[in-house]
Design a protein around this motif. Structure first.
Motif, PDB file in Angstrom:
ATOM      1  N   ASP A 125       0.808  -1.213   0.000  1.00  0.00           N
ATOM      2  CA  ASP A 125       0.000   0.000   0.000  1.00  0.00           C
ATOM      3  C   ASP A 125       0.843   1.266   0.000  1.00  0.00           C
ATOM      4  OD1 ASP A 125       0.986  -0.124   2.521  1.00  0.00           O
ATOM      5  OD2 ASP A 125      -0.949  -0.173   3.553  1.00  0.00           O
ATOM      6  N   TRP A 126       2.169   1.117  -0.063  1.00  0.00           N
ATOM      7  CA  TRP A 126       3.051   2.271  -0.184  1.00  0.00           C
ATOM      8  C   TRP A 126       3.371   2.555  -1.651  1.00  0.00           C
ATOM      9  CZ3 TRP A 126       4.284  -2.533   1.645  1.00  0.00           C
ATOM     10  CH2 TRP A 126       5.137  -3.306   0.856  1.00  0.00           C
ATOM     11  N   ARG A 127       2.786   1.770  -2.533  1.00  0.00           N
ATOM     12  CA  ARG A 127       3.188   1.802  -3.937  1.00  0.00           C
ATOM     13  C   ARG A 127       1.945   1.776  -4.819  1.00  0.00           C
ATOM     14  NH1 ARG A 127       4.786  -2.579  -7.466  1.00  0.00           N
ATOM     15  NH2 ARG A 127       6.438  -1.961  -8.921  1.00  0.00           N
ATOM     16  N   TYR A 128       1.904   2.688  -5.777  1.00  0.00           N
ATOM     17  CA  TYR A 128       0.794   2.704  -6.732  1.00  0.00           C
ATOM     18  C   TYR A 128       1.338   2.298  -8.092  1.00  0.00           C
ATOM     19  CZ  TYR A 128      -3.280   4.255  -9.372  1.00  0.00           C
ATOM     20  OH  TYR A 128      -4.389   4.291 -10.188  1.00  0.00           O
ATOM     21  N   VAL A 129       0.651   1.389  -8.760  1.00  0.00           N
ATOM     22  CA  VAL A 129       1.121   0.875 -10.044  1.00  0.00           C
ATOM     23  C   VAL A 129       0.174   1.314 -11.157  1.00  0.00           C
ATOM     24  CG1 VAL A 129       1.686  -1.173 -11.392  1.00  0.00           C
ATOM     25  CG2 VAL A 129       2.209  -1.113  -8.939  1.00  0.00           C
ATOM     26  N   TYR A 130       0.735   1.989 -12.152  1.00  0.00           N
ATOM     27  CA  TYR A 130      -0.004   2.327 -13.369  1.00  0.00           C
ATOM     28  C   TYR A 130       0.120   1.121 -14.297  1.00  0.00           C
ATOM     29  CZ  TYR A 130       0.219   7.038 -11.483  1.00  0.00           C
ATOM     30  OH  TYR A 130       0.094   8.136 -10.668  1.00  0.00           O
ATOM     31  N   ASN A 131      -0.994   0.454 -14.535  1.00  0.00           N
ATOM     32  CA  ASN A 131      -0.992  -0.815 -15.273  1.00  0.00           C
ATOM     33  C   ASN A 131      -1.737  -0.646 -16.595  1.00  0.00           C
ATOM     34  OD1 ASN A 131      -2.950  -3.526 -15.606  1.00  0.00           O
ATOM     35  ND2 ASN A 131      -0.749  -3.920 -15.399  1.00  0.00           N
ATOM     36  N   PHE A 132      -1.032  -0.949 -17.679  1.00  0.00           N
ATOM     37  CA  PHE A 132      -1.623  -0.800 -19.007  1.00  0.00           C
ATOM     38  C   PHE A 132      -1.669  -2.165 -19.686  1.00  0.00           C
ATOM     39  CE2 PHE A 132       0.484   3.114 -17.848  1.00  0.00           C
ATOM     40  CZ  PHE A 132      -0.499   4.068 -18.089  1.00  0.00           C
ATOM     41  N   LYS A 133      -2.840  -2.539 -20.148  1.00  0.00           N
ATOM     42  CA  LYS A 133      -3.023  -3.816 -20.830  1.00  0.00           C
ATOM     43  C   LYS A 133      -3.084  -3.568 -22.333  1.00  0.00           C
ATOM     44  CE  LYS A 133      -5.534  -5.873 -16.944  1.00  0.00           C
ATOM     45  NZ  LYS A 133      -4.360  -6.607 -16.462  1.00  0.00           N
ATOM     46  N   THR A 134      -2.506  -4.503 -23.081  1.00  0.00           N
ATOM     47  CA  THR A 134      -2.463  -4.343 -24.530  1.00  0.00           C
ATOM     48  C   THR A 134      -2.258  -5.703 -25.179  1.00  0.00           C
ATOM     49  OG1 THR A 134      -1.405  -3.138 -26.345  1.00  0.00           O
ATOM     50  CG2 THR A 134       0.032  -3.969 -24.602  1.00  0.00           C
ATOM     51  N   ASP A 135      -2.259  -5.734 -26.454  1.00  0.00           N
ATOM     52  CA  ASP A 135      -1.926  -6.938 -27.221  1.00  0.00           C
ATOM     53  C   ASP A 135      -1.261  -6.452 -28.502  1.00  0.00           C
ATOM     54  OD1 ASP A 135      -1.651  -9.414 -28.303  1.00  0.00           O
ATOM     55  OD2 ASP A 135      -3.779  -9.701 -28.777  1.00  0.00           O
ATOM     56  N   THR A 136       0.042  -6.201 -28.399  1.00  0.00           N
ATOM     57  CA  THR A 136       0.737  -5.573 -29.514  1.00  0.00           C
ATOM     58  C   THR A 136       2.205  -5.964 -29.491  1.00  0.00           C
ATOM     59  OG1 THR A 136       1.106  -3.457 -30.632  1.00  0.00           O
ATOM     60  CG2 THR A 136       1.338  -3.475 -28.240  1.00  0.00           C
ATOM     61  N   LYS A 137       2.934  -5.443 -30.453  1.00  0.00           N
ATOM     62  CA  LYS A 137       4.375  -5.644 -30.500  1.00  0.00           C
ATOM     63  C   LYS A 137       5.071  -4.300 -30.314  1.00  0.00           C
ATOM     64  CE  LYS A 137       4.360  -9.732 -33.488  1.00  0.00           C
ATOM     65  NZ  LYS A 137       4.868 -10.312 -34.770  1.00  0.00           N
ATOM     66  N   ALA A 138       6.226  -4.345 -29.656  1.00  0.00           N
ATOM     67  CA  ALA A 138       6.948  -3.094 -29.414  1.00  0.00           C
ATOM     68  C   ALA A 138       8.401  -3.385 -29.082  1.00  0.00           C
ATOM     69  CB  ALA A 138       6.302  -2.319 -28.266  1.00  0.00           C
ATOM     70  N   ARG A 139       9.244  -2.439 -29.415  1.00  0.00           N
ATOM     71  CA  ARG A 139      10.622  -2.453 -28.918  1.00  0.00           C
ATOM     72  C   ARG A 139      10.799  -1.361 -27.872  1.00  0.00           C
ATOM     73  NH1 ARG A 139      16.545  -1.832 -31.995  1.00  0.00           N
ATOM     74  NH2 ARG A 139      17.671  -1.325 -30.051  1.00  0.00           N
ATOM     75  N   TYR A 140      10.139  -0.233 -28.089  1.00  0.00           N
ATOM     76  CA  TYR A 140      10.255   0.892 -27.169  1.00  0.00           C
ATOM     77  C   TYR A 140       8.927   1.096 -26.445  1.00  0.00           C
ATOM     78  CZ  TYR A 140      14.406   1.816 -29.946  1.00  0.00           C
ATOM     79  OH  TYR A 140      15.611   1.684 -30.588  1.00  0.00           O
ATOM     80  N   VAL A 141       9.014   1.236 -25.121  1.00  0.00           N
ATOM     81  CA  VAL A 141       7.828   1.530 -24.309  1.00  0.00           C
ATOM     82  C   VAL A 141       8.105   2.835 -23.574  1.00  0.00           C
ATOM     83  CG1 VAL A 141       6.298   0.756 -22.476  1.00  0.00           C
ATOM     84  CG2 VAL A 141       7.337  -0.927 -24.027  1.00  0.00           C
ATOM     85  N   ARG A 142       7.233   3.808 -23.807  1.00  0.00           N
ATOM     86  CA  ARG A 142       7.436   5.145 -23.227  1.00  0.00           C
ATOM     87  C   ARG A 142       6.294   5.482 -22.273  1.00  0.00           C
ATOM     88  NH1 ARG A 142       8.845   9.883 -27.249  1.00  0.00           N
ATOM     89  NH2 ARG A 142      10.867   8.854 -26.961  1.00  0.00           N
ATOM     90  N   PHE A 143       6.673   6.062 -21.136  1.00  0.00           N
ATOM     91  CA  PHE A 143       5.682   6.569 -20.182  1.00  0.00           C
ATOM     92  C   PHE A 143       5.785   8.090 -20.157  1.00  0.00           C
ATOM     93  CE2 PHE A 143       6.882   2.330 -18.761  1.00  0.00           C
ATOM     94  CZ  PHE A 143       5.642   1.727 -18.569  1.00  0.00           C
ATOM     95  N   HIS A 144       4.684   8.743 -20.478  1.00  0.00           N
ATOM     96  CA  HIS A 144       4.623  10.203 -20.409  1.00  0.00           C
ATOM     97  C   HIS A 144       3.982  10.564 -19.072  1.00  0.00           C
ATOM     98  CE1 HIS A 144       4.416  14.347 -21.706  1.00  0.00           C
ATOM     99  NE2 HIS A 144       3.128  14.382 -21.380  1.00  0.00           N
ATOM    100  N   ILE A 145       4.733  11.257 -18.228  1.00  0.00           N
ATOM    101  CA  ILE A 145       4.345  11.449 -16.829  1.00  0.00           C
ATOM    102  C   ILE A 145       4.109  12.926 -16.553  1.00  0.00           C
ATOM    103  CG2 ILE A 145       5.136  11.167 -14.434  1.00  0.00           C
ATOM    104  CD1 ILE A 145       7.018   8.894 -15.871  1.00  0.00           C
ATOM    105  N   ILE A 146       2.995  13.221 -15.909  1.00  0.00           N
ATOM    106  CA  ILE A 146       2.681  14.579 -15.457  1.00  0.00           C
ATOM    107  C   ILE A 146       2.409  14.507 -13.957  1.00  0.00           C
ATOM    108  CG2 ILE A 146       1.148  16.559 -15.675  1.00  0.00           C
ATOM    109  CD1 ILE A 146       0.489  15.634 -18.513  1.00  0.00           C
ATOM    110  N   ARG A 147       3.224  15.186 -13.185  1.00  0.00           N
ATOM    111  CA  ARG A 147       3.032  15.130 -11.736  1.00  0.00           C
ATOM    112  C   ARG A 147       2.067  16.216 -11.278  1.00  0.00           C
ATOM    113  NH1 ARG A 147       5.369  19.443  -9.467  1.00  0.00           N
ATOM    114  NH2 ARG A 147       7.402  20.202 -10.160  1.00  0.00           N
ATOM    115  N   HIS A 148       1.544  16.038 -10.085  1.00  0.00           N
ATOM    116  CA  HIS A 148       0.747  17.086  -9.460  1.00  0.00           C
ATOM    117  C   HIS A 148       1.652  18.263  -9.107  1.00  0.00           C
ATOM    118  CE1 HIS A 148      -3.131  15.080  -8.970  1.00  0.00           C
ATOM    119  NE2 HIS A 148      -2.470  13.972  -8.693  1.00  0.00           N
ATOM    120  N   ASP A 149       1.111  19.459  -9.192  1.00  0.00           N
ATOM    121  CA  ASP A 149       1.896  20.635  -8.819  1.00  0.00           C
ATOM    122  C   ASP A 149       2.154  20.672  -7.318  1.00  0.00           C
ATOM    123  OD1 ASP A 149       2.321  21.831 -11.298  1.00  0.00           O
ATOM    124  OD2 ASP A 149       0.314  22.697 -11.298  1.00  0.00           O
ATOM    125  N   ARG A 150       1.108  20.348  -6.542  1.00  0.00           N
ATOM    126  CA  ARG A 150       1.221  20.518  -5.098  1.00  0.00           C
ATOM    127  C   ARG A 150       0.529  19.378  -4.366  1.00  0.00           C
ATOM    128  NH1 ARG A 150       3.275  25.433  -4.087  1.00  0.00           N
ATOM    129  NH2 ARG A 150       3.291  26.877  -5.844  1.00  0.00           N
TER     130      ARG A 150
END
Length: 738
Positions: free
Chosen positions: A692-717
């Motif tokens: 419960d100290w950890r939150y996981v962003y989980n994305f499900k898919t069915d595809t092929k890839a070599r590069y996996v990118r996460f675009h992250i926007i944090r809260h300001d405050r």
């Protein structure tokens, strides 16, 4: 009243006559006095009818421990019994701070005189400790001899400290053991400080946000254009009035307490409103608004000492305003001599502790003395040595024994003091424990220019300085010899084995940092677990559990939580089957190296197969200072994927998961990315599961890839709690692609 006066007069005359004749007294040829003979005594402990609490305590200690040793209970009275001998205990003027004098008087009488604080207590304990052999080393280890006859030599000695206030920070059993604290000539914080008024009181005690923020946000610091409830606005006159109002309520509830803290909350932020900024400019220091504010408060309470901090942003003294005579500067860093030139009361806060890792081998035993000596030379005479003395802290008992003696006498022989303690506490193992202390200290001294001791840092930070594999092997060999030396001696064997636990802790934590390999928890394939690590952990957990240890860091981090987190972190689930394991990570927003809690900028931490936990976040979590950024993992070649996970720490205060994470995939190098989903995190989401100290962003898919990118926007405050409105921070750990 007449009866009391007569008693007091009788006591004074009796003692005066004894003292007068002592000028011509010659001790008997045999020397000294027989305090107890064959379980009986001719002595009465004599105190004045209106004796102060410290005189009464001194008499009680002497009575109680003489009885423990000999079975003979000395009476306590206001006058000596007819034809009986006396031990006179009284307060006198002219003795510095907690000073005392002990003198043998005519006919075998004894005088213990003390200053107005605790001198009588320390004089009584000097007799019990030095001459009768009562030694208190910890709440659980006290050496009380047994004898039906107690002899004291002819005594004429005195002692006092150069420091008026000496607090070695103790916790739990240590802080509750009044006899132990008196034996070590140190005190708790409460008293002399008022309860709940030691430090960081602005928003914790004086103007709590729960009571004021909603109706009076202007009472709080203006930071980044917003009123933040973590600090106060020093230039607001209503804040001064509310502070004085609260103190007028609280001081009568603790009228005997001298010190009352009016001090900034923890952290690096301060008010930036125009009025505060104007004062900062005039005073050439951020401490300016604080000292002006505190002076206004102190003026209303001239019989109390109002304590405030020189800490974080307020370490530079103001250029114009001087603290009033009843203002104490709680010095935590900066130019001590500069504060000494403008302040009457300097209370030094010395750090000799690793807050986050009580069990980390921390070679700071020889650091306290030169610090205290230097600080005394610059005018300080009030000390708080933060050793966090508690069961579970490395060498806790030795640290209390040593630091308290340094605080009393900054020129004490540190090496001899350590040897004295080791012999008493570890028996025949003492020489090997001393060799260990010297070896680890020497290893640190040779490498401290590269990595000095820093509070909060884990053992893995020092794995290339004083905690290398080769040195750990040496240290363990010395403890093997130490344990062999006291084999079969239950008490000493227990002490030695417990002293070894920091080495277990260091090896386990360093192995977490190198999870897969010869010194890790798993082999390099991630399939064969290192049984040595499990054995070290079982020994560590069982030993601390047996000793009743609950907390293993300052933040009430529990031993059972450490077990849970260790089992979680040392699982191989983030390695086996993870297509991103040990793969290259890239970012468009490079990290800066941090030399504190989060000291690494190594992006490979995100794919090292070790998930972050709530305790060792400085091992596995990367802290990102940016509002918006990309993190990309290169799988090496195009692969079929079904899930993509990114972990973020879900802590308290400002440590919260990002506002949103969107996941993209591509089969081509750094282009043609396609989104496979976007997820948001809201502050009112419920924590679930074991992690419960950890939150996981989980994305499900069915595809092929070599590069996996996460675009992250944090809260300001931060969005809730006392840290609401303060800048939020994002901490990321493991990327898992399957």
């Amino acid at each position: 009243m007449k009866k009391i006066f007569q008693h007091w007069t009788g006591y004074t005359l009796t003692l005066a006559l004894v003292l007068a004749t002592s000028l011509h007294f010659k001790p008997p040829a045999s020397g000294g006095i027989e305090l107890v003979s064959n379980g009986k005594s001719e002595y009465t402990i004599v105190v004045a009818p209106d004796a102060s609490p410290q005189v009464q305590r001194a008499a009680g200690l002497l009575q109680r421990y003489v009885e423990k040793i000999s079975g003979c209970r000395l009476p306590v009275a206001n006058q000596p019994a007819t034809r009986n001998k006396a031990i006179f205990i009284r307060e006198v003027d002219g003795l510095k701070y907690d000073g005392y004098r002990i003198n043998t008087l005519p006919a075998g009488n004894l005088s213990i005189e003390g200053g107005k604080s605790r001198g009588c207590i320390y004089g009584a304990i000097q007799i019990l400790d030095k001459y009768l052999g009562c030694r208190l080393y910890s709440p659980r280890y006290k050496v009380i001899p047994s004898s039906k006859g107690l002899h004291l030599p002819t005594l004429s000695e005195s002692d006092s400290s150069v420091n008026s206030l000496r607090i070695v920070f103790t916790l739990n059993e240590f802080s509750r053991d009044e006899d132990l604290l008196d034996w070590t000539r140190t005190t708790n914080r409460f008293p002399p400080f008022a309860d709940n008024y030691y430090v960081h009181t602005f928003t914790h005690r004086l103007l709590p946000p729960d009571s004021f923020y909603k109706t009076h946000p202007e009472y709080y610091a203006l930071i980044g254009g917003q009123r933040v409830p973590d600090q106060l606005c020093m230039s607001n006159p209503d804040v001064v009035r509310e502070t004085i109002k609260q103190l007028r309520k609280d001081i009568p509830l603790q009228p005997d307490r001298l010190y009352w803290s009016v001090s900034q909350a923890d952290g690096p932020l301060y008010c930036q409103c125009p009025d505060c900024q104007k004062t900062i400019t005039e005073e050439k220091s951020v401490s300016g608004p604080i000292i002006r504010f505190v002076n206004q408060v102190a003026k209303e309470f001239p019989d109390k000492i109002i304590s405030t901090l020189a800490y974080y942003y307020s370490i530079v003294p103001p250029a114009v305003t001087k603290p009033l005579d009843n203002v104490q500067i709680m010095y935590c860093g900066g130019d001590l001599a500069a504060w000494g030139r403008i302040s009457k009361h300097i209370y030094v806060w010395d750090y000799v502790v690793d807050y986050f890792h009580y069990q980390c081998p921390y070679p700071s035993l020889f650091m306290a003395q030169p610090e205290v000596q230097s600080q005394v030379s610059k005018g300080a005479n009030e000390f708080f040595i933060q050793g966090n003395i508690d069961y579970g802290m490395e060498f806790a008992e030795l640290r209390l024994y040593l630091y308290s003696r340094i605080a009393w006498n900054p020129n004490v022989d540190v090496s001899a003091t350590i040897d004295e303690f080791l012999k008493a506490y570890y028996g025949d193992a003492a020489p090997y424990i001393r060799k260990y202390i010297d070896r680890i200290t020497d290893a640190y001294e040779k490498t401290k220019s590269k990595k000095p001791l820093i509070i909060n840092t884990p053992p893995s930070y020092y794995q290339d300085t004083y905690l290398t594999p080769e040195l750990l092997k040496e240290y363990n060999a010395l403890f093997d010899q130490a344990e062999q030396a006291v084999k079969g001696q239950d008490v000493f064997a227990e002490h030695v084995h417990f002293a070894r636990m920091p080495l277990n802790f260091a090896e386990m934590e360093i192995a977490k940092h190198n999870m897969y390999g010869p010194t890790g928890w798993w082999d390099k394939t991630g399939t064969v677990r290192n049984k040595k690590m499990d054995a070290l952990f079982d020994d560590f957990y069982t030993t601390l559990k047996k000793e009743g240890i609950t907390d293993i860091n300052e933040n009430s981090y529990h031993l059972d939580d450490y077990k849970k987190h260790t089992l979680f972190t040392t699982s191989n689930e983030a390695a086996v089957g993870n297509l991103a394991w040990h793969k290259k990570v890239m970012t468009d927003s490079p990290l800066l190296v941090r030399m504190h809690r989060f000291y690494t900028a190594d992006l490979s931490m995100l794919t090292d197969g070790a998930r972050g936990d709530a305790a060792t976040r400085n091992l596995f979590w990367l802290v990102w200072p940016y509002k918006e950024f990309n993190v990309t993992v290169d799988l090496g070649k195009v692969k079929k994927i079904s899930t993509a996970d990114l972990g973020a720490e879900w802590g308290s205060g400002t440590t919260i998961p990002p506002a949103s994470v969107e996941c993209f995939v591509s089969t081509k190098e750094n282009k043609d990315f396609t989104s496979i989903g976007r997820q948001e995190w809201h502050y009112d989401q419920q924590k679930t599961g074991d992690s419960d100290w950890r939150y996981v962003y989980n994305f499900k898919t069915d595809t092929k890839a070599r590069y996996v990118r996460f675009h992250i926007i944090r809260h300001d405050r931060a969005l809730s709690g006392r840290k609401k409105g303060m800048p939020a921070q994002t901490l990321l750990d493991e990327i898992e692609i399957r």
